[in-house]
Design a protein around this motif. Structure first.
Motif, mmCIF file in Angstrom:
data_model
loop_
_atom_site.group_PDB
_atom_site.id
_atom_site.type_symbol
_atom_site.label_atom_id
_atom_site.label_comp_id
_atom_site.label_asym_id
_atom_site.label_seq_id
_atom_site.Cartn_x
_atom_site.Cartn_y
_atom_site.Cartn_z
ATOM 1 N N ALA A 92 0.858 -1.181 0.000
ATOM 2 C CA ALA A 92 0.000 0.000 0.000
ATOM 3 C C ALA A 92 0.897 1.234 0.000
ATOM 4 N N VAL A 93 0.623 2.166 -0.883
ATOM 5 C CA VAL A 93 1.412 3.400 -0.976
ATOM 6 C C VAL A 93 0.552 4.546 -0.461
ATOM 7 N N GLY A 94 1.009 5.213 0.583
ATOM 8 C CA GLY A 94 0.205 6.327 1.094
ATOM 9 C C GLY A 94 0.735 6.914 2.378
ATOM 10 N N ASP A 95 1.176 8.166 2.326
ATOM 11 C CA ASP A 95 1.584 8.865 3.546
ATOM 12 C C ASP A 95 0.407 9.001 4.508
ATOM 13 N N GLU A 96 -0.810 9.123 3.956
ATOM 14 C CA GLU A 96 -1.986 9.311 4.807
ATOM 15 C C GLU A 96 -2.222 8.103 5.706
ATOM 16 N N VAL B 174 -0.136 -14.990 1.307
ATOM 17 C CA VAL B 174 0.399 -13.631 1.333
ATOM 18 C C VAL B 174 1.586 -13.597 2.282
ATOM 19 N N SER B 175 2.747 -13.245 1.745
ATOM 20 C CA SER B 175 3.959 -13.248 2.567
ATOM 21 C C SER B 175 4.094 -11.980 3.400
ATOM 22 N N GLN B 176 3.683 -10.836 2.827
ATOM 23 C CA GLN B 176 3.800 -9.576 3.553
ATOM 24 C C GLN B 176 2.746 -8.595 3.073
ATOM 25 N N VAL B 177 2.297 -7.749 3.995
ATOM 26 C CA VAL B 177 1.501 -6.570 3.653
ATOM 27 C C VAL B 177 2.294 -5.368 4.145
ATOM 28 N N ILE B 178 2.644 -4.483 3.228
ATOM 29 C CA ILE B 178 3.575 -3.394 3.520
ATOM 30 C C ILE B 178 2.913 -2.060 3.211
ATOM 31 N N VAL B 179 3.151 -1.077 4.060
ATOM 32 C CA VAL B 179 2.737 0.295 3.781
ATOM 33 C C VAL B 179 3.997 1.126 3.605
ATOM 34 N N THR B 180 4.066 1.850 2.498
ATOM 35 C CA THR B 180 5.261 2.652 2.245
ATOM 36 C C THR B 180 4.874 4.079 1.874
ATOM 37 N N ARG B 181 5.836 4.959 1.910
ATOM 38 C CA ARG B 181 5.612 6.386 1.692
ATOM 39 C C ARG B 181 5.353 6.703 0.220
ATOM 40 N N ASN B 182 4.754 7.890 -0.004
ATOM 41 C CA ASN B 182 4.609 8.407 -1.366
ATOM 42 C C ASN B 182 5.937 8.996 -1.811
ATOM 43 N N ASP B 183 6.876 8.127 -2.081
ATOM 44 C CA ASP B 183 8.223 8.532 -2.455
ATOM 45 C C ASP B 183 8.738 7.516 -3.464
ATOM 46 N N VAL B 184 9.265 8.000 -4.576
ATOM 47 C CA VAL B 184 9.685 7.106 -5.658
ATOM 48 C C VAL B 184 10.688 6.073 -5.168
ATOM 49 N N ASP B 185 11.697 6.509 -4.426
ATOM 50 C CA ASP B 185 12.722 5.574 -3.960
ATOM 51 C C ASP B 185 12.160 4.551 -2.983
ATOM 52 N N SER B 186 11.243 4.982 -2.109
ATOM 53 C CA SER B 186 10.648 4.050 -1.144
ATOM 54 C C SER B 186 9.817 2.995 -1.860
ATOM 55 N N VAL B 187 9.027 3.429 -2.852
ATOM 56 C CA VAL B 187 8.224 2.468 -3.623
ATOM 57 C C VAL B 187 9.134 1.516 -4.390
ATOM 58 N N ALA B 188 10.152 2.059 -5.036
ATOM 59 C CA ALA B 188 11.069 1.231 -5.828
ATOM 60 C C ALA B 188 11.763 0.191 -4.960
ATOM 61 N N PRO C 163 -2.790 11.860 -11.007
ATOM 62 C CA PRO C 163 -2.054 13.002 -11.559
ATOM 63 C C PRO C 163 -1.378 13.896 -10.527
ATOM 64 N N LEU C 164 -1.570 13.619 -9.234
ATOM 65 C CA LEU C 164 -1.021 14.503 -8.207
ATOM 66 C C LEU C 164 0.488 14.317 -8.046
ATOM 67 N N HIS C 165 1.117 15.295 -7.430
ATOM 68 C CA HIS C 165 2.571 15.221 -7.226
ATOM 69 C C HIS C 165 2.953 14.049 -6.335
ATOM 70 N N SER C 166 2.013 13.614 -5.490
ATOM 71 C CA SER C 166 2.301 12.507 -4.568
ATOM 72 C C SER C 166 2.020 11.140 -5.185
ATOM 73 N N ASP C 167 1.487 11.114 -6.404
ATOM 74 C CA ASP C 167 1.165 9.848 -7.065
ATOM 75 C C ASP C 167 2.398 9.335 -7.810
ATOM 76 N N GLY D 46 7.796 4.578 -9.324
ATOM 77 C CA GLY D 46 8.556 3.690 -8.447
ATOM 78 C C GLY D 46 8.694 2.294 -9.017
ATOM 79 N N VAL D 47 7.621 1.806 -9.655
ATOM 80 C CA VAL D 47 7.680 0.484 -10.290
ATOM 81 C C VAL D 47 8.697 0.494 -11.433
ATOM 82 N N ALA D 48 8.672 1.566 -12.228
ATOM 83 C CA ALA D 48 9.633 1.671 -13.334
ATOM 84 C C ALA D 48 11.065 1.653 -12.808
ATOM 85 N N LYS D 49 11.314 2.387 -11.730
ATOM 86 C CA LYS D 49 12.662 2.425 -11.167
ATOM 87 C C LYS D 49 13.076 1.065 -10.618
#
Length: 513
Positions: free
Chosen positions: A273-277, A302-316, A337-341, A346-349
């Motif tokens: 899950a990606v979301g600072d909120e 399911v091996s893991q459920v992870i919450v990570t920040r809205n940050d390209v490097d964190s998602v990658a 389309p938001l700056h936080s999306d 991150g997947v591409a990286k």
């Protein structure tokens, strides 16, 4: 020239634009290199057939401009002098070979037939000839298109030459619009339901074009140009399900060292899950638990459920780690389309590729949000280059994004997830998107006993039934202790339950749903 005339007289504005851009690239290549320094790589497929005729038109127009101030050679035809390379393979379809040789005869192609692998064949060819540039029928979305531009030097470790890609930005629809508008011959396999042709070992007709639904050998297919969704072009490539995981950790081990083979062979997924909120505590993630339940219904652990920040490097970082240790990764949040999306970036990286415009995806977005979705103004239309497959279903207004073993969900609530999951399961049944395994089954017992009183019997039970997950939890410290039994063999689960009950007085445990 018949190709140029057909395009000029057609009413397809998009095709005209694509054609003009491709001709510009071709004429630019002819200006940079002599005829002896260029070659065409032809493989008999629809893309290289388009490229052949574009080159014929491009060379004609190039010569017309060179020989006549008005750029007109009248009705005269000129010989096509570009060297053509064909890598003949024993695993090629006979129809591909026949079509290739027919094209060579029809258009008097100077064809070099190479029976080596692509790299070795190129090395031999370039040693014997002064070739500096090769025209390729590569399109964005092809596995080999990653990182390429219309003019791209060959990769390190390969013989040096310039890759020229006139149709890099063409879609499946564009290819067929060209072939049908120009009324040129193409390989007969495309009229038999094949939409993307590889070898005889990995290619079958596209099931989406099947007109009969029977188990016998009399299935009939519509021609390839009737495929309504070009994103499913490669659905006819045979998929042998295999895990990308080289050494997978047992997903369930009862807190002990998991050696049982049934867990080692389990299909596993990771949920991100990606979301600072969510991390701020301002929003609750309800999709994760719902997705876990859905995965269990198709037999996935399911091996893991992870919450990570809205940050390209964190998602990658999370995607890179999870995709290498699980059969599939599901990621949601941070799509828009938001700056936080930043999820798609991150997947591409994580895969080491760049984001590139996807015209077909942009068409969906334009239909959804109007003309505000255009070109470089819409970053939502930028997808991981060369690894993206769009998962389209008639009930989804926008297709889901799949990058190898990572699926990007765009659901924002449980009801939307329910709808998308239903579409994924239907796609699975039609093209094997996900492997369907035996679903998990479970039993739950409740007791007023303390954790200490049941700890030792449960530990012994785990050793006795290593194929069953046995765990416990409380919804409150003063509420009952719930013992959970999960596995894929209901008989074994019932045996584990009975074995536990035998250690206590009747009535100590109650069955709950």
């Amino acid at each position: 020239m018949e190709i140029d005339k057909a395009i000029r007289e057609c009413d397809d504005r998009r095709l005209k634009t694509k054609y003009n851009n491709a001709i510009y690239v071709i004429k630019r290549a002819f200006a940079l290199y002599s005829i002896q320094e260029v070659a065409l790589s032809f493989n008999g497929g629809k893309d290289s057939t388009v490229l052949l005729h574009l080159l014929r038109a491009g060379y004609y127009l190039h010569e017309a401009e060179r020989c006549d101030p008005n750029g007109d050679l009248g009705n005269g035809e000129i010989t096509f002098p570009v060297r053509t390379i064909y890598f003949e393979s024993p695993s090629a379809f006979p129809e591909i070979n026949s079509f290739t040789y027919e094209m060579a005869a029809n258009y008097s192609l100077q064809m070099d037939i190479i029976r080596l692998d692509f790299k070795s064949g190129l090395e031999s060819l370039l040693k014997a000839n002064p070739i500096k540039a090769i025209f390729l029928g590569v399109r964005i979305g092809d596995p080999t298109a990653v990182g390429q531009e219309q003019f791209s030097p060959s990769s390190p470790g390969w013989p040096p030459f310039m890759r020229v890609n006139p149709i890099l930005d063409w879609s499946y629809r564009d290819v067929w619009a060209f072939l049908l508008t120009c009324k040129v011959q193409y390989c007969s396999l495309y009229d038999q339901g094949y939409t993307s042709i590889g070898s005889i070992h990995d290619t079958i007709p596209n099931a989406l074009l099947c007109t009969t639904h029977s188990t016998n050998c009399d299935e009939k297919f519509r021609p390839a140009y009737l495929l309504s969704d070009g994103r499913l072009e490669r659905a006819g490539r045979v998929k042998k399900y295999s895990s990308p995981v080289s050494e997978q950790v047992s997903p369930i081990n009862n807190g002990l060292k998991g050696e049982d083979s049934c867990w080692k062979n389990m299909l596993t997924a990771s949920v991100i899950a990606v979301g600072d909120e969510i991390l701020f505590g301002t929003a609750e993630d309800k999709l994760g638990s719902s997705l876990c339940k859905k995965l269990h219904t198709i037999g996935w652990a399911v091996s893991q459920v992870i919450v990570t920040r809205n940050d390209v490097d964190s998602v990658a970082e999370q995607v890179e780690r999870q995709k290498s240790t699980n059969n599939m990764v599901f990621i949601y949040g941070g799509v828009g389309p938001l700056h936080s999306d930043v999820t798609v970036a991150g997947v591409a990286k994580a895969f080491g590729v760049r984001l590139a415009p996807d015209e077909e995806f942009e068409e969906y977005l334009r239909h959804l949000i109007g003309e505000k979705c255009t070109g470089d103004k819409n970053e939502m239309a930028q997808l991981p280059e060369g690894i993206t497959e769009l998962l389209h279903h008639e009930r989804m207004t926008v297709p889901l994004i799949k990058c190898e073993n990572v699926i990007v969900l765009n659901a924002t609530n449980v009801s939307e997830l329910d709808e998308q999951w239903g579409c994924l399961i239907e796609l699975t049944k039609s093209n094997g998107l996900l492997a369907l395994a035996e679903p998990f089954v479970s039993k739950h017992l409740a007791t007023a006993l303390s954790d200490v009183e049941v700890a030792q019997p449960l530990s012994k039970l785990c050793l006795q039934f290593p194929d069953i997950y046995i765990g416990g939890y409380r919804e409150s410290r003063i509420g009952p202790l719930v013992i959970t039994f999960e596995g894929k063999d209901l008989v074994r689960i019932k045996a584990a339950v009975e074995a536990l009950l035998q250690n206590f007085h009747p009535g100590t445990f109650s069955h709950i749903h």
